[in-house]
Design a protein around this motif. Structure first.
Motif, PDB file in Angstrom:
ATOM      1  N   SER A 323       0.848  -1.199   0.000  1.00  0.00           N
ATOM      2  CA  SER A 323       0.000   0.000   0.000  1.00  0.00           C
ATOM      3  C   SER A 323       0.878   1.241   0.000  1.00  0.00           C
ATOM      4  O   SER A 323       1.987   1.229   0.547  1.00  0.00           O
ATOM      5  CB  SER A 323      -0.911   0.005   1.240  1.00  0.00           C
ATOM      6  N   ARG A 357      -1.465  -0.891  -3.963  1.00  0.00           N
ATOM      7  CA  ARG A 357      -2.767  -0.328  -3.601  1.00  0.00           C
ATOM      8  C   ARG A 357      -2.534   1.155  -3.334  1.00  0.00           C
ATOM      9  O   ARG A 357      -1.778   1.509  -2.422  1.00  0.00           O
ATOM     10  CB  ARG A 357      -3.341  -1.003  -2.349  1.00  0.00           C
ATOM     11  N   TRP A 556       0.458  -2.732   4.873  1.00  0.00           N
ATOM     12  CA  TRP A 556       0.408  -1.314   5.269  1.00  0.00           C
ATOM     13  C   TRP A 556       1.742  -0.930   5.918  1.00  0.00           C
ATOM     14  O   TRP A 556       1.933  -1.176   7.087  1.00  0.00           O
ATOM     15  CB  TRP A 556      -0.778  -1.086   6.220  1.00  0.00           C
TER      16      TRP A 556
END
Ligand code: GCU
Length: 603
Positions: A323, A357, A556
């Motif tokens: 991400s 992402r 993340w």
């Protein structure tokens, strides 16, 4: 009597607000592929006025000023004239850029800033001129030479205004009232785990096109076909029966299509080399009409799911992702250059990624195009984040509008395979309805890509987790945000967590991870050390190895990013520290754990 005034005032105010919301929805589609047009950039230093009370917009009765607003950029005409603002002796801000990282006194500032740009411009004969904004966070009200052009809400998608006939040879002034105040009914709403960077955060251009011009187009492989290229071209001010040409020199394709009601549809057989991470082949596509010509670099690929697996060009692919927030490496603040995009993408490549992402809002068109050139698949999403007002129809209209603008801008990008409609939204009937409608809107606009959402609603059962969110019904791919070893459970327990999926659909672990301050070392059960983050990645990877319906992940997060929710000064200093790389570009130990998993296991 006084009460009557109050009611009147509230009615006028609500009418004003509704007018702005209505106005936004009716805006036309922006011109496609700005990069290949005749553009004049307005980037650089702009004059600015910080106006927390919106004194330049509202009078002391808090009614919008029809005149004498800062949008008039007035100068005293005589020594006795009273003008209590002056753009040319106030501050200057760089465009593109957020204001928060440009001036210490604007670091926490949320509210209105007026921007002014003076410029000369020789409008060309028989041409239409647009002023095109790549993005302004959050609400923009735009004026040219004192006249209102219109407004836009949503901080991450482009908008434009037709300024033909409104430009002078000399001394034009473009004024933008930018307001990044957070609002409960907005998208995103009032609380986000990223900094609310305000400003004209992406570039501004004057675009000159022929009166009759190629406004928009879509060219890609038909769903589930690797040999049928299909699409349409929209002409502005077309002549009925006009013919447009589509040429793909390398494929020796040269065809014509007739325009009916402003649109030319076409479909033809071809054998393009398919775009993929291993060979991100892009074809030069020339589109021409009587008066206009546009060139784009387009890749052709098919993407589908079968059960819980992804198939790219008919081959199974595992999404090795990360991400990314649009936080600039090194200087921090909003990313403003192609170079910064490439730095972030190179780090993702170094990690072994074939997928990213882009969280939690549409990133710049440049970021998507550079990812496409580098062979990186993309998840792009709109900021329907946490607990927005799902039962508010203007909130829905705003979300849908941002969705439409995102898809319109990037519909020709082969790299984008997933449209994300939401992140970590709480289950409710209103929420399910809201998101169901967004998913249907995606399908109405784009039948070739996949719809997804990042969920954190997984239920717990003995020894494991179950994916049973009703939203699973409406998406093609289920994103799961799960922070084992950080927000829930101990690191040691993660490897043993079993997962069940009530849907025969692929799951992406769209978020997992933990924080670490780069350079802080210690025992692996000491939070914030690199060793803790490293151990957390090892056990989560162990857990994910056992999830047979997991078809990808985007931990993340690639790089530490600024967030006004992160106040632990000895560690966070306003940064979310879950990056695998510090904002100064230094990888943490966990970077190499994930890299090893991608390069040596899942290749
Ligand atoms: C959430 C959220 C992210 C946030 C992250 C975190 O899952 O989606 O936006 O930054 O958790 O808490 O670090």
């Amino acid at each position: 009597m006084k009460q009557a005034y109050h009611y009147l005032f509230i009615v006028i105010f609500l009418m004003q607000f509704n007018a702005v919301a209505q106005e936004v929805v009716e805006k036309t589609t922006v011109i496609q592929n700005i990069e290949s047009r005749d553009i004049t950039s307005l980037k650089g230093l702009w004059q600015a006025i910080v106006d927390p009370l919106e004194n330049g917009y509202y009078n002391h009765r808090y009614l919008p000023k029809e005149k004498d607003g800062y949008f008039e950029n007035k100068k005293p005409q005589s020594p006795s004239d009273l003008i209590e603002y002056d753009f040319d002796s106030d501050i200057e801000l760089m465009v593109p850029g957020d204001w928060n990282t440009q001036m210490e006194k604007l670091y926490y500032y949320e509210g209105t800033v007026w921007y002014k740009k003076s410029f000369d411009y020789s409008p060309k004969e028989n041409q239409i001129t647009y002023v095109y904004f790549e993005a302004v966070n959050y609400e923009a009200i735009v004026y040219l030479n004192g006249e209102k052009l219109g407004s836009h809400i949503g901080g991450y998608t482009p908008f434009q205004f037709d300024v033909t006939g409104k430009l002078k040879e000399k001394d034009n002034f473009l004024v933008v009232k930018v307001d990044n105040k957070r609002r409960r009914e907005a998208i995103p709403t009032v609380n986000t785990d990223w900094w609310n960077y305000g400003g004209i955060t992406r570039s501004v251009h004057l675009v000159s096109v022929p009166k009759s011009h190629i406004k928009d187009y879509s060219i890609q492989l038909e769903k589930n076909s690797s040999t049928q290229i299909t699409g349409w071209i929209d002409l502005e001010n077309s002549r009925e029966g006009e013919v447009v040409k589509i040429e793909i020199p390398v494929l020796n394709k040269n065809l014509e299509a007739e325009v009916k009601n402003g649109r030319a549809n076409f479909s033809f057989k071809a054998k393009p080399k398919l775009w993929s991470p291993k060979s991100p082949t892009l074809y030069t596509v020339n589109i021409s009409s009587n008066d206009d010509q546009v060139t784009d670099q387009i890749g052709f690929r098919t993407i589908e799911t079968r059960g819980s697996k992804f198939f790219l060009n008919g081959e199974n692919i595992f999404l090795k992702g990360i991400s990314i927030h649009e936080e600039a490496p090194f200087k921090t603040g909003r990313v403003t250059s192609k170079e910064e995009c490439i730095i972030l993408l190179k780090w993702a490549k170094e990690l072994g990624c074939n997928f990213i992402r882009l969280a939690h809002y549409p990133h710049s068109e440049t970021m998507v195009k550079e990812a496409e050139k580098m062979g990186i698949l993309v998840w792009s999403e709109i900021p329907v984040y946490w607990t927005v007002l799902f039962d508010n129809k203007d909130t829905y209209q705003n979300a849908e509008n941002q969705l439409v603008e995102m898809i319109n801008r990037d519909k020709n990008r082969a790299a984008i395979i997933l449209w994300g409609i939401a992140n970590e939204t709480p289950e409710s009937d209103a929420r399910n309805e809201f998101l169901k409608n967004l998913s249907l809107k995606v399908r109405a606009l784009d039948q070739t890509r996949l719809v997804t959402a990042a969920l954190d609603t997984q239920s717990s059962e003995e020894g494991g987790k179950v994916i049973d969110d009703p939203l699973g019904e409406y998406v093609d791919v289920i994103g799961i945000n799960h922070y084992c070893g950080w927000y829930v459970d101990d690191i040691e327990s993660c490897a043993g967590v079993q997962w069940k999926n009530n849907y025969d659909k692929p799951m992406i672990m769209s978020e997992m991870g933990g924080g670490a301050l780069q350079g802080l070392h210690g025992d692996k059960n000491e939070r914030w050390t690199e060793e803790y983050q490293e151990a957390l990645y090892e056990s989560n990877i162990e857990m994910m190895r056992n999830i047979e319906f997991m078809a990808g992940l985007s931990p993340w997060i690639l790089m530490d990013f600024r967030s006004s929710r992160r106040h632990l000064q000895r560690i966070q200093k306003d940064f979310n520290r879950k990056g695998l790389i510090s904002e100064q570009g230094v990888p943490k130990k966990a970077f190499y754990i994930l890299q090893d998993y991608y390069l040596n296991e899942n290749n």
